[in-house]
Design an enzyme around this catalytic site. Structure first.
Site, mmCIF file in Angstrom:
data_model
loop_
_atom_site.group_PDB
_atom_site.id
_atom_site.type_symbol
_atom_site.label_atom_id
_atom_site.label_comp_id
_atom_site.label_asym_id
_atom_site.label_seq_id
_atom_site.Cartn_x
_atom_site.Cartn_y
_atom_site.Cartn_z
ATOM 1 C CE1 TYR A 1 98.384 30.987 83.814
ATOM 2 C CE2 TYR A 1 100.128 31.436 85.388
ATOM 3 C CZ TYR A 1 99.596 31.578 84.124
ATOM 4 O OH TYR A 1 100.270 32.293 83.184
ATOM 5 C CD GLU B 1 125.758 33.567 85.363
ATOM 6 O OE1 GLU B 1 126.981 33.565 85.653
ATOM 7 O OE2 GLU B 1 125.264 34.232 84.438
#
Length: 398
Positions: A299, A376
């Site tokens: 990358y 979350e």
């Protein structure tokens, strides 16, 4: 009503989706269950949906009511890691794979953003492309999706592109962090096989021992980093695998190791590729052995457009308050294939702190750890931020 108000009303659904994804992690470019779940979540929204050919990607295009306007791309990666989960969560994955990098949150947030923006389709100033990507973890899924046309999914190159990545530590809970310019390192792989000749461990002079030569290479690579590269344009070389031999008294015919190499500028990246290959071949030759040395580019450097990074910070500040935004002092040594999108489209990647509120971001397990836990409660915030970035940017461009 703001995107944040609407997304927080969706929090329960977002948690349910995230846990579904977390229980069924998939690795690599082929994520059939994940793709099926995403398609089911997007069903019924006013989106043009397409799926990948060489990978299980999903591309969704939301068209504005008036054609010819600008386009914004939002990316969310979907793949997991070959890590056995040790988080202790009641919905932890069983088996040898885990969403240890938070991509289940990214997918959920992008689904949430698609829902939020679809609900306001009539007021959009342009088109939005939602890029659900497999294979970020070393499989170059972004390159595959670019080859299959994601950048032209709306019929034209996007005017801006954004991606969000959660962090299980480093950044405090709920804080949005980014920076202009280099945000993350490039990543390449160095693979070396040293070839000698085997023999008895008691008589090394009658063999050509590849282990000691390979071990010398491992140490010499670290010396190369400190003596040939500017500390203000750093390079990191980590040998993560070394394989040779079968027993203590047998000199094997070959030894193999591989390393990840990180750098933060195209110049340093080119120099370290040449220097590492030259060093390993030279050391093998100096000992009368041969070496197969392979440099595999992975990358490129993730470089945020300065104007788009400032736009992200401003948007996040307006959405959450300035106390929840920060500018990173330095890049992060991780790597991202969203860098490939940023080579084609001006844009920015942003980090969102998902460290549990009761944990210390300095010591909490980092992404890729089997103990990594992501809070979350940031799901609604992430969905609202992605939606706001798209909507605000379209209005600015229009």
């Amino acid at each position: 009503m703001s995107f944040l108000h609407d997304s927080r009303a969706m929090q329960g659904d977002l948690v349910e989706l995230r846990r579904t994804l977390h229980r069924t992690p998939e690795v690599g470019l082929n994520l059939p269950r994940t793709q099926e779940t995403v398609l089911a979540q997007l069903d019924g929204l006013p989106l043009e949906l397409s799926t990948g050919q060489s990978l299980t990607s999903v591309v969704a295009v939301l068209r504005a009511p008036n054609p010819g306007g600008p386009t914004v791309l939002l990316r969310g990666d979907m793949d997991a890691l070959p890590v056995r989960e040790q988080s202790g969560l009641p919905f932890a994955a069983a088996g040898e794979t885990m969403h240890a990098c938070g991509h289940d949150l990214h997918t959920t947030m992008l689904v949430g953003a698609a829902s939020l923006l679809s609900a306001r389709r009539d007021s959009l100033a342009g088109d939005v492309v939602f890029m659900f990507q497999p294979g970020e973890e070393g499989d170059d899924g972004a390159a595959h999706m670019i080859e299959e046309g994601v950048v032209q999914a709306a019929g034209r190159t996007p005017d801006a592109a954004f991606a969000l990545h959660v962090l299980s530590s480093l950044v405090p809970h709920g804080v949005v962090a980014t920076r202009p310019g280099t945000l993350m390192a490039s990543a390449d792989v160095l693979r070396v096989t040293v070839r000698g000749s085997g023999g008895h461990g008691s008589m090394p002079y009658r063999a050509q021992d590849p282990i000691v030569v390979a071990a010398e290479m491992v140490v010499a690579l670290q010396t190369m980093v400190t003596r040939r590269f500017d500390v203000f344009d750093p390079v990191v070389v980590t040998v993560g695998a070394f394989h040779a031999g079968t027993r203590n008294n047998i000199i094997p015919p070959d030894a193999y190791f591989e390393a990840t190499v990180r750098s933060f500028s195209p110049g340093a990246n080119a120099r370290v590729a040449d220097a590492a290959v030259e060093l390993c071949r030279g050391l093998a030759g100096a000992h009368g052995l041969d070496a197969d040395v392979v440099w595999e580019p992975l990358y490129p450097v993730t470089v945020n457009n300065a104007a788009e990074a400032a736009f992200v910070a401003d948007t996040a500040g307006e959405l959450f308050g300035p106390q929840r935004t920060t500018t990173l002092d330095a890049p992060i040594t991780g790597a991202e294939d969203f860098s490939r999108i940023l080579q084609l489209v001006p844009g920015a990647m942003v980090f969102l702190g998902a460290c549990p509120a009761q944990a210390d971001p300095v010591t909490a397990p980092f992404n890729h750890s089997p103990q990594a836990v992501f809070d979350e409660s940031v799901l609604a915030d992430g969905a609202a931020l992605l939606a706001s970035l798209a909507d605000d940017k379209l209005r600015m461009l229009a």
